[in-house]
Motif scaffolding. Sequence first.
Motif, short mmCIF file in Angstrom:
data_model
loop_
_atom_site.label_atom_id
_atom_site.label_comp_id
_atom_site.label_asym_id
_atom_site.label_seq_id
_atom_site.Cartn_x
_atom_site.Cartn_y
_atom_site.Cartn_z
N LYS A 136 53.96 22.90 62.33
CA LYS A 136 54.42 23.89 63.31
C LYS A 136 53.30 24.87 63.65
CE LYS A 136 57.66 25.69 65.86
NZ LYS A 136 58.15 24.94 67.06
N TYR A 137 52.55 25.25 62.66
CA TYR A 137 51.42 26.16 62.90
C TYR A 137 50.40 25.52 63.83
CZ TYR A 137 47.10 28.71 61.98
OH TYR A 137 45.92 29.40 62.13
N ASP A 138 50.15 24.24 63.58
CA ASP A 138 49.19 23.56 64.45
C ASP A 138 49.70 23.45 65.87
OD1 ASP A 138 47.58 23.30 62.24
OD2 ASP A 138 48.19 21.22 61.81
N GLU A 139 51.05 23.25 66.03
CA GLU A 139 51.64 23.13 67.37
C GLU A 139 51.49 24.44 68.14
OE1 GLU A 139 56.10 22.55 69.30
OE2 GLU A 139 55.71 21.88 67.26
N ILE A 140 51.80 25.55 67.52
CA ILE A 140 51.69 26.86 68.18
C ILE A 140 50.24 27.16 68.53
CG2 ILE A 140 51.97 29.34 67.80
CD1 ILE A 140 54.39 28.65 66.05
N LEU A 177 48.54 30.40 73.19
CA LEU A 177 49.25 31.53 73.77
C LEU A 177 48.37 32.76 73.80
CD1 LEU A 177 52.66 31.08 71.94
CD2 LEU A 177 51.98 30.21 74.18
N VAL A 178 48.51 33.54 74.91
CA VAL A 178 47.72 34.76 75.09
C VAL A 178 48.66 35.94 75.12
CG1 VAL A 178 46.09 35.98 76.56
CG2 VAL A 178 45.98 33.48 76.37
N GLU A 179 48.39 36.95 74.34
CA GLU A 179 49.28 38.10 74.16
C GLU A 179 49.56 38.82 75.47
OE1 GLU A 179 49.45 42.28 71.61
OE2 GLU A 179 47.80 40.86 71.34
#
Length: 847
Positions: A833-837, A842-844
Amino acid sequence: MLSNNINLRKIGVMFLIFTLVFTGLGVSSGMPVSYAASSEVFVSSGGDDTNGDGTVGKPYATLSKAYSQISDGGTGTIYLLDNITQTTKNGEALKLNLDKRVTITTAPGVNTVTIKRGEPSGTNALDTHFDLTKGELTLKNIIIDSNFNNQKINGRIVNVFGGSQLIIEEGAVLRGSNSGFSGSVIHVDNTGSVVVMKGGEIRGNNSTGAAVLVDNGSQFIMTGGLITDNIGGGVSFRSTPGGMLLLSGDARITGNTNSSGKALNVNMANYKNLILDGVFTGEAGITTQSILPGTQFGQATDAGLGSVENLIADSGSILASYDANKNLVWRAFKNDLSKPSADGEVMGKKPTLTGVTEPLAKVTIKIVSEADQSIVVSKEVTADGNGDWVLPVDMVLSTGAYTISVTANKNKTQSGTVTRQFEVSSDVYVSSGGSDTTGDGTRNNPYATLYKGYQEVVDGGTIYVMDNIALSVTADKKYLHLDQNKSVTISTDPNAVDTAVIQRGSGKDAASGESGDIDTPIRLEKGQLTLENIIIDAKLGEDFYRGRIINVYNDSKLIIEEGAILRNSSSSFGGTAIYLKGTAPQKAVIEMRGGEITGNKHSTSEHSAVLIVDNADFIMSGGKITDNSGGGVELSTNTNTRLVLSGTAQITGNSGLNKPERNVILQGNTLLTLNDDFTGEAGITAHNRMAVGANFGVAARAGLQGLGNLFADNGHLLASYAEGNNNLVWRSFKNELTQPSTNGETTGTKPTLKGVTEPFAKVTIKIVSAADPTFVITEERTADANGNWEFPVDKALSTGAYTVNVTASINNNQSETVTRQFEVVDKTALQGKYDEITAENLVETEY
């Protein structure tokens, strides 16, 4: 002449190149090129003082002309292009009487040239090559040969007067002067006149005095070079006031003699003539007016004090030294013969000769039989750092009288010869088939008992046991009672096939007397006993005896050498094999250099094989004490006792009551002394001092290499020492688990375990599953030089709880076990899951 001109042109071209390269002058500079500036003058045998100009192409013919062309107050070099002859006839000697600094040397590109003496004038004033009265002259890479048809000349090579200075560099050779004057080569005179010899040679000269005469407040400073092979001597001085010789560096004044061939190198007129002026690695022979111990012959600077051994007396058995005021003084060459210590001393057939001389001296020992002069033993040994030497004679000497002569040599000085006579007696033999009544102790007619053999053997002799014999203890104390002040060895006959066994031969309580002696077959209370290549077996039935194998008392000494075995003593007394006790001020000593003490047993397993009580030393540099029930070596709390460990000594594998290891038992904190050459192994039990920081002995010197060879018998401690006082102390055996660092820590399915222990320790890691105790992983690792270790588990562990146990060991020392629980969690889905995110990038700021 034509060929000479061609050679000169070649030299001129070479010198031109030399000038262009090293001076930077050339055509492009706009300056004219000169072959000889005012500071460089050339001389050749084919030169011309009238038409020459001193250049390489038009050289002068004489040194006098060349010298005159160097400006007064200036510095110049006179280059010789080939061999020349310099005559002193008609005032043609080179007079250097102006304030010039002149160097005379061979021209570049030319083989070393020679200045030969020409026809002398025959008058004292004109027969010296160089008369230096002012300025400075340097000779280098030049030969001055003063020999003229082997005639005796009334002159020298150089006079150095009037405050002038002569410098002799490498490559300068001053030779062949056959002079009627003292100082055949150099006479330096007047305050301020100095000769500095940095290299080169002064050799092969002949005079009524030395090659160099140092006079009237002048100085000869020698930091290098060689003065040798001169008849008349090397360097000498006037008696009053005399000059001064300053020695340092690799200067060498050696191999010079007087007219009779006797060594005469530096001939001192008084004690102020010589200064050892720095580190002196060369060599100088010294002759003083008095060659007696205590005679002063010079002084030394602080830097020169360590070099006095390179000053060698030209004659006499005497050595250079210095006193508290840094005065150089003579001292006697020590050469003492310790054994035999007096004429007529009786020694064994293979005597050990000992003596004391100068440290590291070479000692020549010659032994001659008085009955047969053709029997000669000639040996050489080198004394140790204290001057002690030992020569065990390796051949068997026949019975009779012998003369020993001992001479020592160090550097080039020889001691006086010490001569002594000694007697060799027969060895004594003992056999089970011998007779104490009709036997004579020879191999062909041996005695029957050790008791008889001891009575008959001489000091330094050996009792050879030819086969297995019994040693009985009887009511009339016919045990082996060693009560004479002599040194005796008991050994197996060299001709025997097997090592002989001395077996206990009497039953329990056979003798009367002191309780510790009742069943003890050997009582040593005076002199020295050496056991080598012999077995003493004290087993007889299954009884526990009221005694030991050997009791050592008073100031006696027992030496245990290689091949000696003391075994199988079953005793109800402490010290089942050996009991050691002196009586103040006497001290009993055991030196164990080899052999074994093994298989001995105490009735309650509470006392050791060796018991050391009062005023006693057990010095162990080799051998093994092992497999004894009750312990290895025990030292009581009583006074003046020591166990000294060094070399390959081993005290391991001994056990006590309910204790797997009981090797060295210490009742006090200063009873153990460890030498830093200890490469063996010893287990330690220190009563009430088996804790970190507790003192259990002393070290002979700091920086011990043998500390790692001491181990705690029953504890997790390591030996160390306290800085400053060198006390032996315990320290903890480091064993830390850094990952997992706490109980309950979670890890992945393939965790990496880490820890810190002692450098290079062997680490055992054991992982056990809580869910399935049969699941066990055991791994061994070796810590690095910093004690760090790491174990990456290469097999995926199931999720759940686990226990890890870690133990470290080094030599025979073992740490305490560290135990920790950890939890294995399968993090595969979470990692996905960490690798998927992370992949969505994603940019804040977009939210």
